[in-house]
Design a protein around this motif. Sequence first.
Motif, PDB file in Angstrom:
ATOM      1  N   UNK A  75      -6.382   8.041   1.188  1.00 54.26           N
ATOM      2  CA  UNK A  75      -6.370   7.787  -1.005  1.00 54.26           C
ATOM      3  C   UNK A  75      -6.627   6.681  -0.766  1.00 54.26           C
ATOM      4  N   UNK A  76      -6.335   6.360  -2.361  1.00 53.77           N
ATOM      5  CA  UNK A  76      -6.478   4.951  -3.175  1.00 53.77           C
ATOM      6  C   UNK A  76      -5.192   4.879  -3.057  1.00 53.77           C
ATOM      7  N   UNK A  77      -5.401   2.736  -2.454  1.00 49.49           N
ATOM      8  CA  UNK A  77      -4.227   2.314  -3.066  1.00 49.49           C
ATOM      9  C   UNK A  77      -3.633   1.811  -4.059  1.00 49.49           C
ATOM     10  N   UNK A  78      -2.702   2.611  -4.350  1.00 49.62           N
ATOM     11  CA  UNK A  78      -2.371   2.627  -6.239  1.00 49.62           C
ATOM     12  C   UNK A  78      -1.913   0.974  -6.969  1.00 49.62           C
ATOM     13  N   UNK A  85       1.134  -0.970   0.058  1.00 48.77           N
ATOM     14  CA  UNK A  85       0.395   0.061   0.376  1.00 48.77           C
ATOM     15  C   UNK A  85       0.471   0.844   0.441  1.00 48.77           C
ATOM     16  N   UNK A  86       1.234   1.443  -0.914  1.00 48.91           N
ATOM     17  CA  UNK A  86       2.666   2.667  -0.763  1.00 48.91           C
ATOM     18  C   UNK A  86       1.999   4.149  -1.398  1.00 48.91           C
ATOM     19  N   UNK A 141       2.394   6.038  -7.111  1.00 50.47           N
ATOM     20  CA  UNK A 141       1.747   7.452  -6.049  1.00 50.47           C
ATOM     21  C   UNK A 141       0.702   7.710  -7.097  1.00 50.47           C
ATOM     22  N   UNK A 142       0.284   8.271  -6.805  1.00 50.77           N
ATOM     23  CA  UNK A 142      -1.157   8.728  -7.274  1.00 50.77           C
ATOM     24  C   UNK A 142      -0.472   9.394  -8.788  1.00 50.77           C
ATOM     25  N   UNK A 143       0.550  10.514  -8.320  1.00 53.08           N
ATOM     26  CA  UNK A 143       1.146  11.067 -10.301  1.00 53.08           C
ATOM     27  C   UNK A 143       1.407  10.136 -11.003  1.00 53.08           C
ATOM     28  N   UNK A 144       3.086   8.746 -10.020  1.00 58.59           N
ATOM     29  CA  UNK A 144       2.973   8.344 -11.404  1.00 58.59           C
ATOM     30  C   UNK A 144       1.775   7.500 -11.488  1.00 58.59           C
TER      31      UNK A 144
END
Length: 616
Positions: A588-591, A19-20, A322-325
Amino acid sequence: MAEKSKINLLVQILLLASVVFFGITLTNALDRNRCEMAELRKTIAAMPQRQVSTVGNNFLPPPAGKSALAEYYQANAPRDGVLRSVIASDTGSLNPVTSNEATASAILGMCTESLGTGDWREPGKLVPLAAESWQVADNGKRINIKLRKGILFHSFTDPESGKFVPEKPVTAHDFVFYVDVIRNPEVNAGALRSYFQDLDSIKAVNDHELELVWKKEYFRSLEMSLSLIPLPRHFYMPDGKFDPAKFNDDYRRNDMIVGCGPYKLVKHIKDQRYELERFENYFGNALGIAPAVRKRIIEIVKADNTRFQMLLSGELDMLGVSAEQWIKRTMDKPFAQKVITVGGKASDVPLKTGEKFRKVKHLANAYFYIGYNQRKKPFDDKLVRQALTMLCNRERILKEVYHNQGKIISGPFFYDSPYYDKTVKPLPFDPKKAAELLKKAGWLDRDGDGILDKAGKKFVFTALQVSGNPVQEKILSIFKEDLAAAGIDMKIATLEWPVYIGKLDKHDYEVCSLGWQMPFESDPYQVWHSSQAETSGGSNHIGFVNKQADRLIEDIRKTLDSKKRIELCKEFHRLIHEEQPYTFLAVPESLQLISGRINNAECFPLGMNPACFVVE
């Protein structure tokens, strides 16, 4: 994500390693107690909760045989393959009692096993692991647990004598030893100790039977009892004597794991990698829950861009991003465009030509917040706290910081659980209304210098920021900008993590920005009860004291009926929303990204569980 029980806890934890969004992007931005809860995820807190309303009926788990979790494993899968993952930083200790690091929790969870855990698809349902059966009486205050026979501790070489110690049977006495060590005041186990403060007694009836007696009715008494793990006495007491100081600080033993779980730690190269191999005598073999993957390699790589490149080059099989990635780097091949969400499986997303990785997304069991130390003015004023929340542009934060990969929240419970009251909407970004509240609280710009003042004091305060944390930096920068427009001067003090934690422990700060992990069903006592407000190093570091909140928390803890407890939690949620002790930011979303080499992957309510993966 979570490796089967994850010492339970407090958590399935091993969510954390993957869960980064939470564990990598803001690893250093979460306070120590967040990390302790992460550790506990395998031990208590993060283990999904079961309702104990059946306690009067002496609820029994399924009879011995295949585990209820066996359906998640692929029968007759090739028992080979290597699964490569990554973490951002190494751990200081692998001691299962004293360590409070997420990294340690993840690795310990692969190597040890608890009495029971939550079902992966039904987080409210407990299933047995090391326990064979249990009986609950006296409204949850008396619990009898029978252990499976044939559970073995891993073999090891003693770090002092150099003597090889073969596999040894796990007994009920090893679970008693675990609790005795936690409750020893000389052992550095403050967070765990608080969870067992109401445990009146634990005893080994015989080698394969435990009896626990709790002082009070508590809805988590069964779950917490099943969260226990066996602590190897022969490893930590080779001479038959227990030395608390040595237990805390023995760097050689605390770099080893002697567990009874599906994997053995065979190598640790500091700041480089961990290597784990499947334990062939794992008791789960007979239950249908032995992992198919032969070897787990966990690389330690600090730079997120380097981690991403390692995934692309085939050096990693799974990666939390991350969300940005996620938004900027995974929209085209080699990434599949269909996203696996809760209930979805890898088999639902056949990879097309040129696609090598699947994308997995689920709401994280964590939230971030801005906290106000209510021991200090003006943060003791509810109107001020409400105004500050209305001056925090959370929509902008969600968009610019989280790239809209998350949800703005209004309270402290897991968003996708029945305990979170979705009728309570977050306060809007409303500078005009905030100005009205501040005026009502006595804050006006009386001298025309652009800064609000009251009784001769300017509205100036300092918010703490963790050094080297870009996400936290962005959040506080946005907040500072909107506060300045409203006549409030927020300074930002950037501190190294140890200094940051020291200020929290001493309550020597005004405003902080942190995060909490939470289980499917949480007990608000540790974070919100007034008794925890003056405890050095305690979770209620903001000093929230509210008699009505205390009453609700105490009622929640003793209410066994799940429907009534849900209503109490929602009432507590509404009270917290009114008081605004935190400005709740977002969940946050776990991506995650997983290699096409991985089969039998499913996104459960709390995320994927690599324990059942099959790797080509």
